[in-house]
Scaffold this active site. Structure first.
Site, PDB file in Angstrom:
ATOM      1  N   GLU A   1       0.893  -1.159   0.000  1.00 28.10           N
ATOM      2  CA  GLU A   1       0.000   0.000   0.000  1.00 28.10           C
ATOM      3  C   GLU A   1       0.924   1.200   0.000  1.00 28.10           C
ATOM      4  O   GLU A   1       1.696   1.398   0.939  1.00 28.10           O
ATOM      5  CB  GLU A   1      -0.896  -0.068   1.238  1.00 28.10           C
ATOM      6  CG  GLU A   1      -2.034   0.910   1.203  1.00 28.10           C
ATOM      7  CD  GLU A   1      -1.658   2.200   1.892  1.00 28.10           C
ATOM      8  OE1 GLU A   1      -1.114   3.089   1.203  1.00 28.10           O
ATOM      9  OE2 GLU A   1      -1.893   2.304   3.097  1.00 28.10           O
TER      10      GLU A   1
ATOM     11  N   CYS B   1      -2.084   8.173   4.621  1.00 25.77           N
ATOM     12  CA  CYS B   1      -2.142   7.773   3.215  1.00 25.77           C
ATOM     13  C   CYS B   1      -3.332   8.411   2.531  1.00 25.77           C
ATOM     14  O   CYS B   1      -3.415   8.430   1.310  1.00 25.77           O
ATOM     15  CB  CYS B   1      -2.289   6.258   3.094  1.00 25.77           C
ATOM     16  SG  CYS B   1      -1.089   5.356   4.045  1.00 25.77           S
TER      17      CYS B   1
END
Lengths: 432, 432
Positions: free
Chosen positions: A200, A237
């Site tokens: 990720e 993120c």
């Protein structure tokens, strides 16, 4: 196995004060944030415990034998998902608990039945050590094999490279930067026996402000955006680094409000010196882009981050794909597109994202319908009238997306579906 | 979409006679085999049609909003699986229908909602062309966009390389050799945006004959083995090329029966000249192995395959890992292990397999229990008292396994679960 996950949660809670204290000192994150993230981490462990008790992740399927079928009888077939084998987990710097030693990757891999080897992040070795103690205490209390969990600390890049290259490791979970993630991904693919790498890698999380919503509540959207953009010093993120709006007086008002809001945000300590200096470089890079104007500038120093707000016209933005890359930190870029056509073009030009947000009202539905089929190919999560920070740990969450948001866009790293990364189906034919 | 799959099946049936005739001439496969494989292919298309009508593949999940939750409200989250995007499919030479132009990869990808570009196999271009006509007729009849399906024929290796490197292609399905598959896998991983490559690369499919079963019915097992080994001239991914048994008089009897059985098998036309010459080379390679003795030798010529049976002691086998590699064709190798310990060692030394078979009786249960945890880590399908050829298209089938059996051991290329390869989850937060 569920009892193991629950015991880890308890052991972490028993060490709660120490974890918060060490974590606060190491990472600069506020104590309240450490407490909150600890709750998320133990909640996540307990969610996986209850998820595997239900058993749906095992995907049990049975085709009964049909001995009389012509021309050939059908055998009895039973399918079940089995653990992949030992998993390497690379923790993230920005969530020293929830995406680290006993974070989502570890919880889901243990829930799947895979032993885990964590590569601890150098930004919070002490926090990692205390959490590892909690896991080991749970192993001891339940008398499980010690090999179920290990933490590797320190070392340089070669430590991680050796870990993903080890022949016994069967899969990798990673949260971190595009550069680091891609290097490890390449190593996994180049092994004699290639293994899946679930990375990720973050994204810029565009927010499209549609015209009716902008006309109705530019202030409110700007306020929400500033809050989401600067949350955790922009080190999530999912901080929405990009806003796309149609040029005009409403966009002016939005820009003004956002700039005012950012001016009121004080300096925040970043996680590491490296992240802080990368942030300063990123801010200079965006600021130097062609046609880019500063709406709010600041002078971040040392490990402190202070916010930036830039704006750029749609044409300039489309001509400089670099402007769409993530700057890790509280930096916002407003893209003023000429019209809805150009807004659609910006959507089409986007790279893979973790999230995309639409701010929309009833009158925006037609435009939203045009954008949706484009955007759902670009992101793992689509939001309407919200902000992407705050990734709910739930059954229906997807935290992942087309590359470069993640290396494997069939997967999610948050939520119960993330367990699927660590499972493989096995079929048993006429098995006693 | 389900109607489209069903229409393809009908259009294939309407061209049944032509397909059988062209296929028989191109591949050398018997007409009855072409007819049978056509039934498998249309059955597969219809199975996926009914599978997607049920909707379980969409994995729909819903976490309802909890607006009153403390400290933060939970948003409404809905998850659904969406198609990955355009998929490239590489057909296999050995199943000109069921694993080719409108075979399992194409059927599952279309069922998932992905457009498909097939790279036709050069061993059966005419068959591929007629099947593609059937798909195009279905597209026309239902007035679907033409881009939903294309067939690329001819060209050299660079055609396939260009296909998997095309930026719009989002995933690849492949059935074929380890060498060819690995080369394309490497290309997929090295792309600027890496994409998943689902390659099914075949395996040697070991069969372990446990002592009680051997004592009770060596003849019967040998007869079944010979039939499964030579089915389709040994050109199935699942022909059981390896038998493992404990040395002794029962193994002698088994070997004798197998040799007699193979002597009665006549020459069979192989699919291509290349496959036939690779088979002859493979037979020489195994025959030249240290400690390898021929139990039945033959002289295959031209495109004809005739069977071979070799035997080797467990120690020699373990010392020469090459002997465990697949020889594509009707070649059997009997490994005579010294005892159950060595049988366990052979199991542990095995590479990834599509299938592993145990021949076992009640008295073999203890040994079977020792072998199972080893074997289920090595193969996608475990069989008791059967033979691995005949891969049922069903919900609970797994056709895949650890590398080198396949490049992605979390996936299957046969059965309804194979649709999962072409899907990615998307989460919609507070979406109208």
């Amino acid at each position: 196995r569920a009892a193991f996950l629950e015991r880890i949660a308890e052991e972490i809670e028993a060490r709660g004060a120490a974890i918060t204290e060490v974590g606060h000192l190491e990472t600069g994150l506020p104590r309240a944030r450490m407490d909150g993230e600890r709750g998320r981490t133990t909640g996540q462990l307990r969610l996986f415990a209850s998820h595997i008790r239900q058993g749906a992740h095992l995907d049990v399927r049975h085709d009964a034998a049909l001995p009389e079928r012509k021309p050939l009888p059908r055998p009895d077939l039973r399918l079940i998902q089995r653990p992949l084998g030992p998993v390497a987990v690379f923790g993230a710097s920005n969530f020293p608990l929830a995406f680290s030693v006993a974070g989502g990757d570890t919880a889901s891999a243990l829930a799947a039945g895979c032993p885990v080897v964590v590569k601890g992040h150098s930004a919070h070795p002490g926090t990692g050590e205390v959490v590892a103690e909690a896991v080991l205490a749970a192993i001891e209390a339940l008398d499980l094999p010690r090999g179920v969990f290990s933490l590797v600390q320190g070392g340089d890049r070669r430590t991680g490279e050796a870990l993903v290259s080890h022949p016994l490791i069967q899969a990798v979970g990673f949260t971190g930067s595009l550069t680091g993630g891609r290097a490890l991904f390449d190593l996994c693919a180049a092994r004699p026996q290639p293994i899946p790498f679930f990375g990720e890698l973050g994204s810029v999380n565009p927010m499209f402000v549609l015209p009716q919503a902008m006309a109705a509540r530019a202030d409110q959207i700007a306020t929400g955006w500033v809050a989401s953009l600067t949350l955790g010093a922009g080190q999530f993120c999912t901080n929405p680094g990009l806003a796309v709006a149609i040029d005009g007086p409403e966009a002016d008002a939005f820009a003004r409000h956002a700039a005012d809001g950012l001016a009121a945000v004080g300096p925040q300590v970043m996680l590491t010196d490296g992240i802080a200096s990368a942030y300063r470089e990123g801010a200079s890079r965006v600021g130097a882009g062609q046609g880019v104007r500063a709406l709010h500038a600041s002078e971040p120093s040392g490990r402190n981050a202070t916010p930036f707000l830039y704006e750029v016209g749609g044409e300039h933005f489309l001509a400089q794909p670099d402007l769409a890359h993530e700057v890790f930190g509280p930096l916002g870029l407003l893209v003023r597109v000429a019209d809805t056509e150009q807004m659609v073009q910006v959507a089409q030009a986007m790279e893979g994202q973790l999230t995309v947000t639409l701010q929309m009202d009833g009158g925006d539905l037609d435009l939203a319908r045009r954008l949706s089929p484009i955007l759902e190919r670009k992101a793992g999560r689509l939001l309407a009238n919200g902000f992407p920070t705050g990734v709910e740990v739930a059954d229906a969450m997807v935290h992942g997306g087309p590359y470069p948001a993640s290396t494997n866009f069939g997967a999610t790293s948050v939520g119960t579906l993330s367990i699927r990364r660590w499972l493989r189906p096995v079929s048993y034919q006429n098995w006693p």
